[in-house]
Motif scaffolding. Sequence first.
Motif, PDB file in Angstrom:
ATOM      1  N   LEU A 106      14.046 -20.521-131.000  1.00  0.00           N
ATOM      2  CA  LEU A 106      14.133 -20.568-132.450  1.00  0.00           C
ATOM      3  C   LEU A 106      13.564 -19.289-133.050  1.00  0.00           C
ATOM      4  O   LEU A 106      12.483 -18.838-132.629  1.00  0.00           O
ATOM      5  N   ILE A 107      14.258 -18.750-134.023  1.00  0.00           N
ATOM      6  CA  ILE A 107      13.790 -17.555-134.727  1.00  0.00           C
ATOM      7  C   ILE A 107      13.889 -17.793-136.215  1.00  0.00           C
ATOM      8  O   ILE A 107      14.987 -18.040-136.734  1.00  0.00           O
ATOM      9  N   GLU A 108      12.740 -17.721-136.907  1.00  0.00           N
ATOM     10  CA  GLU A 108      12.716 -17.879-138.361  1.00  0.00           C
ATOM     11  C   GLU A 108      12.886 -16.526-139.036  1.00  0.00           C
ATOM     12  O   GLU A 108      12.486 -15.488-138.505  1.00  0.00           O
ATOM     13  N   SER A 109      13.440 -16.562-140.229  1.00  0.00           N
ATOM     14  CA  SER A 109      13.554 -15.355-141.057  1.00  0.00           C
ATOM     15  C   SER A 109      13.581 -15.776-142.514  1.00  0.00           C
ATOM     16  O   SER A 109      13.769 -16.963-142.822  1.00  0.00           O
ATOM     17  N   GLY A 110      13.378 -14.795-143.388  1.00  0.00           N
ATOM     18  CA  GLY A 110      13.507 -15.053-144.817  1.00  0.00           C
ATOM     19  C   GLY A 110      12.201 -15.146-145.575  1.00  0.00           C
ATOM     20  O   GLY A 110      12.205 -15.310-146.796  1.00  0.00           O
ATOM     21  N   ASP A 160       8.929 -30.099-129.297  1.00  0.00           N
ATOM     22  CA  ASP A 160       8.677 -29.326-128.085  1.00  0.00           C
ATOM     23  C   ASP A 160       8.930 -27.831-128.268  1.00  0.00           C
ATOM     24  O   ASP A 160       8.370 -27.015-127.540  1.00  0.00           O
ATOM     25  N   TYR A 161       9.795 -27.461-129.204  1.00  0.00           N
ATOM     26  CA  TYR A 161      10.211 -26.067-129.330  1.00  0.00           C
ATOM     27  C   TYR A 161       9.855 -25.555-130.720  1.00  0.00           C
ATOM     28  O   TYR A 161      10.126 -26.219-131.723  1.00  0.00           O
ATOM     29  N   TRP A 162       9.284 -24.352-130.743  1.00  0.00           N
ATOM     30  CA  TRP A 162       8.791 -23.762-131.984  1.00  0.00           C
ATOM     31  C   TRP A 162       9.217 -22.314-132.102  1.00  0.00           C
ATOM     32  O   TRP A 162       9.314 -21.594-131.103  1.00  0.00           O
ATOM     33  N   GLY A 163       9.444 -21.909-133.344  1.00  0.00           N
ATOM     34  CA  GLY A 163       9.655 -20.506-133.612  1.00  0.00           C
ATOM     35  C   GLY A 163       8.327 -19.791-133.750  1.00  0.00           C
ATOM     36  O   GLY A 163       7.259 -20.397-133.643  1.00  0.00           O
ATOM     37  N   GLN A 164       8.396 -18.491-134.023  1.00  0.00           N
ATOM     38  CA  GLN A 164       7.195 -17.667-134.091  1.00  0.00           C
ATOM     39  C   GLN A 164       6.545 -17.701-135.475  1.00  0.00           C
ATOM     40  O   GLN A 164       5.413 -17.268-135.635  1.00  0.00           O
ATOM     41  N   GLY A 165       7.248 -18.217-136.458  1.00  0.00           N
ATOM     42  CA  GLY A 165       6.704 -18.332-137.799  1.00  0.00           C
ATOM     43  C   GLY A 165       7.097 -17.178-138.694  1.00  0.00           C
ATOM     44  O   GLY A 165       7.346 -16.063-138.235  1.00  0.00           O
ATOM     45  N   THR A 166       7.147 -17.459-139.994  1.00  0.00           N
ATOM     46  CA  THR A 166       7.429 -16.432-140.988  1.00  0.00           C
ATOM     47  C   THR A 166       6.498 -16.651-142.179  1.00  0.00           C
ATOM     48  O   THR A 166       6.292 -17.775-142.626  1.00  0.00           O
ATOM     49  N   GLN A 167       5.916 -15.556-142.664  1.00  0.00           N
ATOM     50  CA  GLN A 167       4.929 -15.643-143.734  1.00  0.00           C
ATOM     51  C   GLN A 167       5.609 -15.779-145.087  1.00  0.00           C
ATOM     52  O   GLN A 167       6.520 -15.019-145.423  1.00  0.00           O
ATOM     53  N   VAL A 168       5.131 -16.731-145.855  1.00  0.00           N
ATOM     54  CA  VAL A 168       5.548 -16.895-147.244  1.00  0.00           C
ATOM     55  C   VAL A 168       4.301 -16.753-148.112  1.00  0.00           C
ATOM     56  O   VAL A 168       3.311 -17.464-147.898  1.00  0.00           O
ATOM     57  N   THR A 169       4.346 -15.833-149.061  1.00  0.00           N
ATOM     58  CA  THR A 169       3.234 -15.607-149.962  1.00  0.00           C
ATOM     59  C   THR A 169       3.727 -15.733-151.391  1.00  0.00           C
ATOM     60  O   THR A 169       4.674 -15.050-151.788  1.00  0.00           O
ATOM     61  N   VAL A 170       3.091 -16.625-152.143  1.00  0.00           N
ATOM     62  CA  VAL A 170       3.463 -16.847-153.535  1.00  0.00           C
ATOM     63  C   VAL A 170       2.304 -16.390-154.409  1.00  0.00           C
ATOM     64  O   VAL A 170       1.201 -16.937-154.321  1.00  0.00           O
ATOM     65  N   SER A 171       2.558 -15.406-155.231  1.00  0.00           N
ATOM     66  CA  SER A 171       1.512 -14.866-156.100  1.00  0.00           C
ATOM     67  C   SER A 171       1.527 -15.581-157.446  1.00  0.00           C
ATOM     68  O   SER A 171       2.576 -15.989-157.938  1.00  0.00           O
ATOM     69  N   SER A 172       0.352 -15.686-158.023  1.00  0.00           N
ATOM     70  CA  SER A 172       0.245 -16.381-159.323  1.00  0.00           C
ATOM     71  C   SER A 172       0.437 -15.427-160.481  1.00  0.00           C
ATOM     72  O   SER A 172       0.486 -14.218-160.314  1.00  0.00           O
TER      73      SER A 172
END
Length: 127
Positions: A4-8, A115-127
């Motif tokens: 699995l590969i996350e993006s966006g 059982d299967y995981w991607g590497q993760g993708t950072q989401v940052t929401v600024s105020s």
Amino acid sequence: QVQLIESGGGLVQAGGSLRLSCAASGRTFSSYCVGWFRQTSGKERDFVAAISRNGGRTYYADSVKGRFTISRDNAKDTVTLQMNSLKPEDTAVYYCAADMYASPWGAHLSQNEYDYWGQGTQVTVSS
């Protein structure tokens, strides 16, 4: 086995939108239910949303219900998480996860069942 590969992920202002994608490779993706989870530093990974093998059933955490939409395209082996009306508290690393599921309906809601995981993708929401 499935990879699995996350993006966006990225940086967005509060009230904005982001679209996360989870691309899968390996075995038949339609045999897997898929979930999205998120984690902030020092905290446990929390459930965000999940979708059944056939895409006909979806599940959401109360905190994102009405703002996030999970969908899948089994022909393209992808799952998408559309995130609207983002809030600073949505800031986290987002992970997609997959696991084989016997029924085309239903999905796991607990991270311990995937059982299967991607590497993760950072989401940052600024105020």
